[in-house]
Design a protein around this motif. Structure first.
Motif, PDB file in Angstrom:
ATOM      1  N   GLY A   1       0.654  -1.085   0.151  1.00 54.62           N
ATOM      2  CA  GLY A   1      -0.277   0.126  -0.188  1.00 54.62           C
ATOM      3  C   GLY A   1       1.052   1.710   0.158  1.00 54.62           C
ATOM      4  N   ILE A   2       0.452   2.352  -0.392  1.00 58.63           N
ATOM      5  CA  ILE A   2       0.890   3.658   0.157  1.00 58.63           C
ATOM      6  C   ILE A   2      -0.020   4.997   0.882  1.00 58.63           C
ATOM      7  CG2 ILE A   2      -0.045   4.444  -2.250  1.00 58.63           C
ATOM      8  CD1 ILE A   2       2.758   5.672  -3.359  1.00 58.63           C
ATOM      9  N   ASP A   3       0.531   5.645   1.809  1.00 57.60           N
ATOM     10  CA  ASP A   3      -0.185   6.326   1.973  1.00 57.60           C
ATOM     11  C   ASP A   3      -1.339   5.849   1.880  1.00 57.60           C
ATOM     12  OD1 ASP A   3       1.734   8.485   2.002  1.00 57.60           O
ATOM     13  OD2 ASP A   3       1.244   8.834  -0.068  1.00 57.60           O
ATOM     14  N   GLN A   4      -2.641   6.491   1.621  1.00 58.07           N
ATOM     15  CA  GLN A   4      -4.243   6.234   2.357  1.00 58.07           C
ATOM     16  C   GLN A   4      -4.465   5.105   1.832  1.00 58.07           C
ATOM     17  OE1 GLN A   4      -3.092   9.045   0.639  1.00 58.07           O
ATOM     18  NE2 GLN A   4      -4.828   9.410  -1.230  1.00 58.07           N
ATOM     19  N   HIS A   5      -3.906   4.141   0.594  1.00 58.13           N
ATOM     20  CA  HIS A   5      -3.735   3.669  -0.163  1.00 58.13           C
ATOM     21  C   HIS A   5      -4.075   1.506   0.211  1.00 58.13           C
ATOM     22  CE1 HIS A   5      -5.824   5.952  -3.415  1.00 58.13           C
ATOM     23  NE2 HIS A   5      -4.466   7.515  -3.179  1.00 58.13           N
ATOM     24  N   GLU A   6      -4.407   1.305   0.840  1.00 60.70           N
ATOM     25  CA  GLU A   6      -4.026   0.123   1.778  1.00 60.70           C
ATOM     26  C   GLU A   6      -5.030  -0.673   1.358  1.00 60.70           C
ATOM     27  OE1 GLU A   6      -3.185   0.267   5.952  1.00 60.70           O
ATOM     28  OE2 GLU A   6      -3.824   2.777   6.277  1.00 60.70           O
ATOM     29  N   SER A   7      -5.985  -0.568   1.650  1.00 58.55           N
ATOM     30  CA  SER A   7      -6.924  -1.418   1.298  1.00 58.55           C
ATOM     31  C   SER A   7      -6.687  -2.929   0.199  1.00 58.55           C
ATOM     32  CB  SER A   7      -8.184  -0.651   0.941  1.00 58.55           C
ATOM     33  OG  SER A   7      -8.164  -0.525  -0.659  1.00 58.55           O
ATOM     34  N   LEU A   8      -7.226  -4.131   0.992  1.00 61.67           N
ATOM     35  CA  LEU A   8      -6.800  -4.823   0.072  1.00 61.67           C
ATOM     36  C   LEU A   8      -7.741  -5.169  -1.252  1.00 61.67           C
ATOM     37  CD1 LEU A   8      -5.828  -8.293  -0.193  1.00 61.67           C
ATOM     38  CD2 LEU A   8      -8.387  -8.542   0.526  1.00 61.67           C
TER      39      LEU A   8
ATOM     40  N   HIS B   1       6.764  -5.926  -0.924  1.00 62.86           N
ATOM     41  CA  HIS B   1       7.390  -5.747   0.459  1.00 62.86           C
ATOM     42  C   HIS B   1       6.325  -5.686   1.710  1.00 62.86           C
ATOM     43  CE1 HIS B   1      10.388  -3.769   3.160  1.00 62.86           C
ATOM     44  NE2 HIS B   1       8.908  -3.287   3.949  1.00 62.86           N
ATOM     45  N   ALA B   2       6.142  -6.696   2.552  1.00 62.11           N
ATOM     46  CA  ALA B   2       4.414  -6.641   2.784  1.00 62.11           C
ATOM     47  C   ALA B   2       4.498  -5.117   3.862  1.00 62.11           C
ATOM     48  CB  ALA B   2       4.840  -8.069   4.018  1.00 62.11           C
ATOM     49  N   ARG B   3       4.740  -4.571   3.752  1.00 63.19           N
ATOM     50  CA  ARG B   3       4.403  -3.296   4.858  1.00 63.19           C
ATOM     51  C   ARG B   3       3.652  -2.055   3.790  1.00 63.19           C
ATOM     52  NH1 ARG B   3       7.452  -2.518   9.365  1.00 63.19           N
ATOM     53  NH2 ARG B   3       9.372  -4.101   9.257  1.00 63.19           N
ATOM     54  N   LYS B   4       3.346  -0.842   4.449  1.00 64.00           N
ATOM     55  CA  LYS B   4       2.887   0.317   3.319  1.00 64.00           C
ATOM     56  C   LYS B   4       3.921   0.936   2.788  1.00 64.00           C
ATOM     57  CE  LYS B   4       0.244   3.363   5.584  1.00 64.00           C
ATOM     58  NZ  LYS B   4      -1.429   4.249   5.323  1.00 64.00           N
ATOM     59  N   VAL B   5       3.851   1.953   1.995  1.00 67.56           N
ATOM     60  CA  VAL B   5       5.057   2.572   2.504  1.00 67.56           C
ATOM     61  C   VAL B   5       3.976   4.469   2.546  1.00 67.56           C
ATOM     62  CG1 VAL B   5       4.576   3.430   0.048  1.00 67.56           C
ATOM     63  CG2 VAL B   5       6.881   3.960   1.500  1.00 67.56           C
ATOM     64  N   TYR B   6       4.677   5.501   3.244  1.00 66.91           N
ATOM     65  CA  TYR B   6       3.954   6.850   3.864  1.00 66.91           C
ATOM     66  C   TYR B   6       5.263   7.794   2.446  1.00 66.91           C
ATOM     67  CZ  TYR B   6       1.845   5.157   7.461  1.00 66.91           C
ATOM     68  OH  TYR B   6       0.603   4.276   8.456  1.00 66.91           O
ATOM     69  N   THR B   7       4.785   8.389   2.014  1.00 67.40           N
ATOM     70  CA  THR B   7       5.194   8.786   0.796  1.00 67.40           C
ATOM     71  C   THR B   7       5.929  11.127   1.466  1.00 67.40           C
ATOM     72  OG1 THR B   7       3.796   9.869   0.177  1.00 67.40           O
ATOM     73  CG2 THR B   7       4.402   8.154  -1.226  1.00 67.40           C
ATOM     74  N   SER B   8       5.215  10.771   3.339  1.00 67.69           N
ATOM     75  CA  SER B   8       5.906  12.406   3.861  1.00 67.69           C
ATOM     76  C   SER B   8       5.816  11.718   4.830  1.00 67.69           C
ATOM     77  CB  SER B   8       4.979  12.688   3.177  1.00 67.69           C
ATOM     78  OG  SER B   8       3.504  12.878   3.486  1.00 67.69           O
TER      79      SER B   8
ATOM     80  N   PRO C   1      13.216   7.245   4.022  1.00 70.04           N
ATOM     81  CA  PRO C   1      12.941   5.838   3.833  1.00 70.04           C
ATOM     82  C   PRO C   1      13.488   4.926   4.764  1.00 70.04           C
ATOM     83  CG  PRO C   1      14.478   7.189   2.030  1.00 70.04           C
ATOM     84  CD  PRO C   1      13.868   8.349   3.712  1.00 70.04           C
ATOM     85  N   ALA C   2      14.561   5.273   6.151  1.00 69.36           N
ATOM     86  CA  ALA C   2      15.328   4.175   6.368  1.00 69.36           C
ATOM     87  C   ALA C   2      13.515   3.964   7.839  1.00 69.36           C
ATOM     88  CB  ALA C   2      16.236   4.366   8.078  1.00 69.36           C
ATOM     89  N   GLN C   3      12.813   4.835   8.007  1.00 72.15           N
ATOM     90  CA  GLN C   3      11.830   4.128   8.797  1.00 72.15           C
ATOM     91  C   GLN C   3      11.042   4.072   8.177  1.00 72.15           C
ATOM     92  OE1 GLN C   3      11.254   9.024   9.323  1.00 72.15           O
ATOM     93  NE2 GLN C   3      11.889   8.798  11.887  1.00 72.15           N
ATOM     94  N   ASN C   4      10.370   4.289   7.217  1.00 69.26           N
ATOM     95  CA  ASN C   4       9.264   3.255   5.857  1.00 69.26           C
ATOM     96  C   ASN C   4       9.676   1.868   6.298  1.00 69.26           C
ATOM     97  OD1 ASN C   4       7.053   4.378   4.722  1.00 69.26           O
ATOM     98  ND2 ASN C   4       8.719   5.859   4.224  1.00 69.26           N
ATOM     99  N   ARG C   5      10.580   1.799   6.470  1.00 67.92           N
ATOM    100  CA  ARG C   5      11.548  -0.108   6.738  1.00 67.92           C
ATOM    101  C   ARG C   5      11.097  -0.763   7.449  1.00 67.92           C
ATOM    102  NH1 ARG C   5      16.113   2.112   3.142  1.00 67.92           N
ATOM    103  NH2 ARG C   5      16.954   2.379   4.869  1.00 67.92           N
ATOM    104  N   PHE C   6      10.607   0.353   8.842  1.00 70.46           N
ATOM    105  CA  PHE C   6      10.119  -0.684  10.515  1.00 70.46           C
ATOM    106  C   PHE C   6       9.152  -0.324  10.659  1.00 70.46           C
ATOM    107  CE2 PHE C   6      15.599  -0.475   9.308  1.00 70.46           C
ATOM    108  CZ  PHE C   6      15.194  -1.757   9.558  1.00 70.46           C
TER     109      PHE C   6
END
Length: 133
Positions: free
Chosen positions: A32-39, A61-68, A72-77
Motif C-alpha cells: 500500500g501507499i499512504d491512504q491506499h492500503e485496502s485489499l 514488501h509486506a508494509r505500506k509506504v508513507y510518501t511523507s 526511507p529508513a523509517q519506512n522499512r520499520f
C-alpha cells in the motif's frame, strides 16, 4: 514513477505494456501507499500490472509506504508488517509468483513466517526455503 501508477492504476499501467519479444520484467512494490492500503486497492493494482503488462513475478514488501512524514529508513520499520496480505495475493493470482520481502531477519524467522507463526498459505512463489546445511 510509483505515484502516477498508484493514482490511477487502471489507466497508467497500460502505458507500461510489454512490447512483443521483450524480456520479462519483475515488479518490486509495497502492499500500500499512504491512504491506499485496502485489499481491493492492492488486488486492482496487481491485476492491472499482470493483465496490462504481462508481469508474473512480484517482490512484495509486506508494509505500506508513507510518501511523507517518514524517511526511507523509517519506512522499512515503522509501518506494520502484513504478511497475510501477501498470502492473499498468492491465493488470488495463482498464475503469478510472489516473493515476500520485509522484516525477515534470518532463515529461522523465514521458516516461522512461512510454516509456523499461525500463518497458512499455499503459494508457489514463496515459502520454499532451501537449507543447504
Amino acid at each position: 514513477l510509483q505515484q502516477p501508477i498508484v493514482s490511477s492504476p487502471s489507466t497508467t499501467t497500460t502505458t507500461a505494456s510489454k512490447p512483443p519479444n521483450q524480456k520479462k520484467v519483475s515488479i518490486k512494490t509495497r502492499i500500500g501507499i499512504d491512504q491506499h492500503e485496502s485489499l481491493p486497492f492492492l488486488l486492482n493494482y496487481i491485476s492491472n500490472l499482470h493483465t496490462n503488462s504481462n508481469v508474473t513475478r512480484f517482490f512484495i514488501h509486506a508494509r505500506k509506504v508513507y510518501t511523507s512524514g517518514l524517511n526511507p529508513a523509517q519506512n522499512r520499520f515503522v509501518p506494520p508488517l502484513n504478511y497475510t496480505r501477501v498470502y492473499e495475493l498468492c491465493n488470488t493470482f495463482p498464475q503469478c509468483n510472489f516473493w515476500l520481502n520485509g522484516g525477515i531477519w534470518d532463515l529461522k524467522h523465514a521458516r516461522d513466517i512461512a510454516f509456523g507463526d499461525g500463518v497458512k498459505f499455499d503459494c508457489d512463489g514463496i515459502g520454499y526455503i532451501q537449507d543447504n546445511n
